[in-house]
Design an enzyme around this catalytic site. Structure first.
Site, PDB file in Angstrom:
ATOM      1  N   GLY A   1      -4.115  -4.270  -4.640  1.00 12.12           N
ATOM      2  CA  GLY A   1      -5.078  -3.258  -5.067  1.00 12.12           C
ATOM      3  C   GLY A   1      -4.280  -2.028  -5.456  1.00 12.12           C
ATOM      4  O   GLY A   1      -3.843  -1.276  -4.594  1.00 12.12           O
ATOM      5  N   HIS A   2      -4.008  -1.867  -6.742  1.00 17.04           N
ATOM      6  CA  HIS A   2      -3.190  -0.741  -7.193  1.00 17.04           C
ATOM      7  C   HIS A   2      -4.098   0.375  -7.717  1.00 17.04           C
ATOM      8  O   HIS A   2      -4.774   0.215  -8.728  1.00 17.04           O
ATOM      9  CB  HIS A   2      -2.181  -1.218  -8.245  1.00 17.04           C
ATOM     10  CG  HIS A   2      -1.133  -2.112  -7.653  1.00 17.04           C
ATOM     11  ND1 HIS A   2      -0.100  -2.645  -8.369  1.00 17.04           N
ATOM     12  CD2 HIS A   2      -0.956  -2.538  -6.372  1.00 17.04           C
ATOM     13  CE1 HIS A   2       0.662  -3.370  -7.554  1.00 17.04           C
ATOM     14  NE2 HIS A   2       0.156  -3.333  -6.343  1.00 17.04           N
ATOM     15  N   THR A   3      -4.092   1.477  -6.977  1.00 17.75           N
ATOM     16  CA  THR A   3      -5.046   2.557  -7.264  1.00 17.75           C
ATOM     17  C   THR A   3      -4.440   3.562  -8.233  1.00 17.75           C
ATOM     18  O   THR A   3      -3.323   4.035  -8.039  1.00 17.75           O
ATOM     19  CB  THR A   3      -5.426   3.272  -5.943  1.00 17.75           C
ATOM     20  OG1 THR A   3      -5.883   2.267  -5.034  1.00 17.75           O
ATOM     21  CG2 THR A   3      -6.518   4.298  -6.161  1.00 17.75           C
TER      22      THR A   3
ATOM     23  N   GLY B   1     -11.057  -3.197   2.035  1.00 18.73           N
ATOM     24  CA  GLY B   1     -11.709  -2.088   2.737  1.00 18.73           C
ATOM     25  C   GLY B   1     -11.344  -2.019   4.215  1.00 18.73           C
ATOM     26  O   GLY B   1     -11.830  -1.163   4.957  1.00 18.73           O
TER      27      GLY B   1
ATOM     28  N   GLN C   1       2.207  -6.001  -3.170  1.00 19.30           N
ATOM     29  CA  GLN C   1       2.483  -6.076  -1.727  1.00 19.30           C
ATOM     30  C   GLN C   1       3.785  -5.323  -1.412  1.00 19.30           C
ATOM     31  O   GLN C   1       4.140  -4.412  -2.146  1.00 19.30           O
ATOM     32  CB  GLN C   1       2.548  -7.540  -1.235  1.00 19.30           C
ATOM     33  CG  GLN C   1       1.197  -8.257  -1.243  1.00 19.30           C
ATOM     34  CD  GLN C   1       0.821  -8.802  -2.600  1.00 19.30           C
ATOM     35  OE1 GLN C   1       1.602  -9.470  -3.254  1.00 19.30           O
ATOM     36  NE2 GLN C   1      -0.385  -8.516  -3.040  1.00 19.30           N
TER      37      GLN C   1
ATOM     38  N   ARG D   1      -6.364   0.400   7.731  1.00 21.74           N
ATOM     39  CA  ARG D   1      -4.951   0.053   7.854  1.00 21.74           C
ATOM     40  C   ARG D   1      -4.406   0.560   9.178  1.00 21.74           C
ATOM     41  O   ARG D   1      -4.802   1.637   9.643  1.00 21.74           O
ATOM     42  CB  ARG D   1      -4.155   0.683   6.705  1.00 21.74           C
ATOM     43  CG  ARG D   1      -4.548   0.124   5.356  1.00 21.74           C
ATOM     44  CD  ARG D   1      -3.776   0.804   4.226  1.00 21.74           C
ATOM     45  NE  ARG D   1      -4.270   0.347   2.930  1.00 21.74           N
ATOM     46  CZ  ARG D   1      -4.384   1.123   1.860  1.00 21.74           C
ATOM     47  NH1 ARG D   1      -4.048   2.396   1.907  1.00 21.74           N
ATOM     48  NH2 ARG D   1      -4.842   0.632   0.735  1.00 21.74           N
TER      49      ARG D   1
ATOM     50  N   THR E   1      -8.356  -3.498  -1.444  1.00 21.43           N
ATOM     51  CA  THR E   1      -8.946  -4.777  -1.833  1.00 21.43           C
ATOM     52  C   THR E   1     -10.033  -5.203  -0.858  1.00 21.43           C
ATOM     53  O   THR E   1     -11.096  -5.659  -1.261  1.00 21.43           O
ATOM     54  CB  THR E   1      -7.835  -5.855  -1.908  1.00 21.43           C
ATOM     55  OG1 THR E   1      -6.926  -5.468  -2.924  1.00 21.43           O
ATOM     56  CG2 THR E   1      -8.393  -7.225  -2.253  1.00 21.43           C
TER      57      THR E   1
ATOM     58  N   ASP F   1       0.808  -1.217   0.000  1.00 20.40           N
ATOM     59  CA  ASP F   1       0.000   0.000   0.000  1.00 20.40           C
ATOM     60  C   ASP F   1       0.846   1.274   0.000  1.00 20.40           C
ATOM     61  O   ASP F   1       0.446   2.296   0.557  1.00 20.40           O
ATOM     62  CB  ASP F   1      -0.975   0.026   1.200  1.00 20.40           C
ATOM     63  CG  ASP F   1      -1.787  -1.246   1.278  1.00 20.40           C
ATOM     64  OD1 ASP F   1      -2.293  -1.673   0.234  1.00 20.40           O
ATOM     65  OD2 ASP F   1      -1.902  -1.819   2.378  1.00 20.40           O
TER      66      ASP F   1
ATOM     67  N   THR G   1       2.812 -12.535   3.003  1.00 18.54           N
ATOM     68  CA  THR G   1       2.076 -13.143   1.914  1.00 18.54           C
ATOM     69  C   THR G   1       2.884 -14.349   1.418  1.00 18.54           C
ATOM     70  O   THR G   1       3.981 -14.609   1.919  1.00 18.54           O
ATOM     71  CB  THR G   1       1.761 -12.109   0.811  1.00 18.54           C
ATOM     72  OG1 THR G   1       0.820 -12.684  -0.099  1.00 18.54           O
ATOM     73  CG2 THR G   1       3.015 -11.663   0.053  1.00 18.54           C
TER      74      THR G   1
ATOM     75  N   LYS H   1       2.314   2.037  -5.242  1.00 16.36           N
ATOM     76  CA  LYS H   1       3.060   1.536  -6.413  1.00 16.36           C
ATOM     77  C   LYS H   1       2.295   1.783  -7.712  1.00 16.36           C
ATOM     78  O   LYS H   1       2.887   2.119  -8.735  1.00 16.36           O
ATOM     79  CB  LYS H   1       3.322   0.020  -6.259  1.00 16.36           C
ATOM     80  CG  LYS H   1       4.243  -0.315  -5.102  1.00 16.36           C
ATOM     81  CD  LYS H   1       4.375  -1.802  -4.899  1.00 16.36           C
ATOM     82  CE  LYS H   1       3.151  -2.477  -4.355  1.00 16.36           C
ATOM     83  NZ  LYS H   1       2.741  -2.093  -2.998  1.00 16.36           N
TER      84      LYS H   1
ATOM     85  N   ASP I   1       1.911  14.711   1.250  1.00 20.03           N
ATOM     86  CA  ASP I   1       0.850  15.677   1.585  1.00 20.03           C
ATOM     87  C   ASP I   1       0.105  15.300   2.853  1.00 20.03           C
ATOM     88  O   ASP I   1      -0.393  16.172   3.575  1.00 20.03           O
ATOM     89  CB  ASP I   1      -0.140  15.786   0.410  1.00 20.03           C
ATOM     90  CG  ASP I   1      -0.645  14.426  -0.047  1.00 20.03           C
ATOM     91  OD1 ASP I   1       0.201  13.538  -0.313  1.00 20.03           O
ATOM     92  OD2 ASP I   1      -1.871  14.231  -0.124  1.00 20.03           O
TER      93      ASP I   1
HETATM   94  P1  IMP Z   1      -2.638 -12.777   1.592  1.00 13.98           P
HETATM   95  O1  IMP Z   1      -1.654 -12.225   0.623  1.00 13.98           O
HETATM   96  O2  IMP Z   1      -4.069 -12.521   1.220  1.00 13.98           O
HETATM   97  O3  IMP Z   1      -2.374 -14.215   1.928  1.00 13.98           O
HETATM   98  O4  IMP Z   1      -2.433 -11.984   2.984  1.00 13.98           O
HETATM   99  C1  IMP Z   1      -1.245 -12.119   3.768  1.00 13.98           C
HETATM  100  C2  IMP Z   1      -0.879 -10.781   4.411  1.00 13.98           C
HETATM  101  O5  IMP Z   1      -0.483  -9.878   3.388  1.00 13.98           O
HETATM  102  C3  IMP Z   1      -2.025 -10.113   5.149  1.00 13.98           C
HETATM  103  O6  IMP Z   1      -1.483  -9.394   6.250  1.00 13.98           O
HETATM  104  C4  IMP Z   1      -2.578  -9.131   4.139  1.00 13.98           C
HETATM  105  O7  IMP Z   1      -3.242  -8.055   4.737  1.00 13.98           O
HETATM  106  C5  IMP Z   1      -1.284  -8.697   3.464  1.00 13.98           C
HETATM  107  N1  IMP Z   1      -1.495  -8.236   2.089  1.00 13.98           N
HETATM  108  C6  IMP Z   1      -1.744  -8.991   1.002  1.00 13.98           C
HETATM  109  N2  IMP Z   1      -1.854  -8.224  -0.095  1.00 13.98           N
HETATM  110  C7  IMP Z   1      -1.644  -6.968   0.303  1.00 13.98           C
HETATM  111  C8  IMP Z   1      -1.577  -5.719  -0.392  1.00 13.98           C
HETATM  112  O8  IMP Z   1      -1.725  -5.633  -1.615  1.00 13.98           O
HETATM  113  N3  IMP Z   1      -1.339  -4.626   0.384  1.00 13.98           N
HETATM  114  C9  IMP Z   1      -1.123  -4.705   1.710  1.00 13.98           C
HETATM  115  N4  IMP Z   1      -1.153  -5.842   2.402  1.00 13.98           N
HETATM  116  C10 IMP Z   1      -1.410  -6.960   1.689  1.00 13.98           C
END
Ligand code: IMP
Length: 424
Positions: free
Chosen positions: A40-42, A302, A224, A305, A300, A13, A239, A16, A333
Site C-alpha cells: 500500500g504505497h501512499t 487497516g 514491503q 501497526r 492495505t 511501511d 512475505t 517508499k 515529524d
Molecule cells: P503477505 O505478504 O500478505 O503474505 O504477508 C506476510 C507478512 O508481510 C505479514 O506480516 C504482513 O503484514 C506483511 N506485509 C505484507 N505486505 C506488507 C506491506 O506492504 N507493508 C507492511 N507489511 C506487509
C-alpha cells in the site's frame, strides 16, 4: 548507470511511495519488481491521499512510463479497479502502464487458501494481508501458476483454470473444511479479462533492456521491507518474495551492473504489521503515541501497526544486504514532542552482547535491546526547508542515525506532501 532502486529497510511501511513519487520526475520509467496488492504505497496528491497497491508510484507524473515486472504477482480484479481509480483522477494509464506477460496471477483460490492456511496455523498465524500472495508464489515455483499471457488465450485459460481448481477445491474442502469455489463462475469472470488487459501486456524485460540501451533511467520500486524478505527476513514471519536489492534483477530482468544507486528508506522509528519478532517494540504509552501521531494503521488492511524505537542493529544488517548508497529518512515529524529518543545499537543475548542481527527467530525472540538515549526535540517541522533549520536535537538524531547505520542520508521527509522533504 541508469537504475536506482528504492528499498524498505525495515518491515515495510517506511514511506517508499512518497520517495518514489518524489524521484519519479528525474527518471523515464518506474518499475515494481516483487510483491503484489499486499503493498500500500501512499501518495499525497493535491489535497488527497491516494493508496497504490499494484500500479507503480510514478503514475502521477505524465512523462513517466510505469512497468509491473515479471516478479510481481497480479490480482487482475484489483488491478483493473486501481486503473479505473487512477483514470478517474484524470491520469492517463493506457499507453503508460506496461505489465510483464510473464507475471503470475493471483486467483480467487489463492486468496481463499491464504485465509484458510492462516486459520489452520491458528496461534502460529503469520498475520498475512490475505491477498493470496504466498499461495500465488507457491504455484509459481511449483510451476503450476497461471501467467498474464494465459489471460489472452480464452480456450487455454478455461482448461488451465478448470485443472487448477480441481486441485485447489480438493485442498480447500478436504484439508481446510472450506467451501469449494464455483469453477464456471470463476471461468466466466476471468475469460473476460483478455480484451481489457491486452493493451497493457508486453515483454517488459525486452522493453527495459532496450530502454537501458537507449540511455533511459529506471527507478525500481521495492514493496514491503528487507526484514520481510523470504530468505533474509524473520522467517517464517515474512512475505513470499524478495524485497531486497537482488529481487530487482530477477523481478525485472535488468542486470546487476545496471544499478548504481540503492536508496534505503528508513522510518525514524520502527513499525511492523503482522506477527513475528520485533526486538524494539513498545507496548506502552510511547508505542501508543507513535501509532497515533504517525497514523500507523495498515494502508492495505487497516490493521494497527506495532510501533517501537529505531533498531540500528537491524538497519546495519539490511544496509549490508542491500548495499545502500544513501538513506531517505521518513516521518521525522512524528518524533517531535517526545522528551527522549532511543536507538537500539546492540542486543544482549543471555550474558553476551552483539551488534549483529541474528536472522533466526529463536534467537531474535530472546534478544534484549541495548539503547542509546538522545534528547528529544520540540516544534512543528512544517515549512522547514533546510536541514540546518531543523531543531538542533533533530539534527543530532539524524546524524546519530547515519553514523550507527554507516550510510549517508540524502533525503529527510517531514510530512506526507512532496514539498515536505529536505534534500541533503
Ligand atoms: P503477505 O505478504 O500478505 O503474505 O504477508 C506476510 C507478512 O508481510 C505479514 O506480516 C504482513 O503484514 C506483511 N506485509 C505484507 N505486505 C506488507 C506491506 O506492504 N507493508 C507492511 N507489511 C506487509
Amino acid at each position: 548507470m541508469p537504475v536506482t532502486v528504492v528499498i524498505g529497510s525495515q518491515w515495510g511501511d517506511e514511506g517508499k511511495g512518497k520517495i518514489v513519487d518524489l524521484l519519479a520526475p528525474d527518471v523515464d520509467i518506474v518499475a515494481r519488481y516483487q510483491g503484489g496488492a499486499n503493498a500500500g504505497h501512499t501518495i499525497a496528491w493535491e489535497d488527497q491521499l491516494f493508496v497504490l497497491h499494484l500500479i507503480p508510484s510514478g503514475i502521477f507524473h505524465e512523462g513517466v512510463t510505469c512497468v509491473i515486472g515479471n516478479g510481481v504477482v497480479i490480482d487482475p480484479v484489483a488491478l483493473m479497479e486501481e486503473i479505473r481509480q487512477v483514470e478517474a483522477l484524470g491520469f492517463r494509464v493506457e499507453g503508460r502502464l506496461l505489465i510483464s506477460h510473464n507475471a503470475h496471477l493471483i486467483m480467487p483460490y489463492h486468496k481463499a487458501l491464504d485465509k484458510a492456511r492462516e486459520r489452520w496455523r491458528d496461534a502460529e498465524a503469520i498475520g498475512t494481508t490475505g491477498r493470496g500472495i504466498g499461495p500465488a508464489y507457491v504455484d509459481k515455483f511449483a510451476r503450476s501458476g497461471i501467467r498474464l499471457v494465459d489471460l489472452l488465450d480464452r480456450e487455454g485459460l478455461r482448461e488451465k483454470l478448470r485443472a487448477a481448481l480441481d486441485e485447489k477445491n480438493a485442498i480447500l474442502q478436504s484439508v481446510y473444511k472450506d467451501e469449494a469455489i464455483d469453477v464456471d463462475a470463476m471461468i466466466e469472470e476471468y475469460v473476460d479479462f483478455d480484451r481489457r488487459i491486452d493493451p497493457f501486456v508486453t515483454d517488459t524485460t525486452n522493453y527495459l533492456c532496450q530502454a537501458l540501451d537507449d540511455g533511459k533511467r529506471i527507478l525500481a520500486e521495492g514493496a514491503q521491507g528487507s526484514l520481510l524478505d523470504v530468505d533474509f527476513g524473520t522467517y517464517p514471519y515474512v512475505t513470499s518474495s524478495h524485497p531486497t536489492a537482488g529481487g530487482c534483477c530477477t523481478g525485472l530482468g535488468v542486470p546487476p551492473t545496471s544499478i548504481d544507486r540503492i536508496v534505503g528508506i528508513v522510518k525514524a522509528y520502527s513499525t511492523r504489521v503482522g506477527n513475528g519478532p520485533f526486538p524494539t517494540e513498545l507496548l506502552d504509552d510511547v508505542g501508543e503515541h507513535l501509532r497515533a501521531e504517525g497514523r500507523e494503521f495498515g494502508a492495505t488492511t487497516g490493521r494497527p501497526r506495532r510501533c517501537g524505537w529505531l533498531d540500528a542493529v537491524a538497519l546495519r544488517y539490511t544496509s549490508r544486504l542491500n548495499g545502500f548508497t544513501d538513506l531517505a529518512v521518513t516521518k521525522l515529524d512524528v518524533m517531535a514532542g517526545m522528551s527522549e529518543l532511543k536507538v537500539c545499537t546492540a542486543y544482549k543475548i543471555g550474558d553476551k552482547t552483539t551488534d549483529r542481527f541474528p536472522n533466526d527467530i529463536a534467537t531474535l525472540e530472546r534478544v534484549e535491546p541495548i539503547y542509546e538515549t538522545l534528547p528529544g526535540f520540540e516544534g512543528d517541522l512544517t515549512g522547514i526547508d533546510a536541514v540546518e533549520d531543523l531543531p538542533a536535537n533533530a539534527q543530532d538524531y539524524l546524524a546519530f542515525m547515519s553514523d550507527v547505520i554507516g550510510v549517508r542520508t540524502s533525503m529527510i521527509s517531514t510530512g506526507p506532501r512532496r514539498e515536505e522533504t529536505l534534500v541533503v
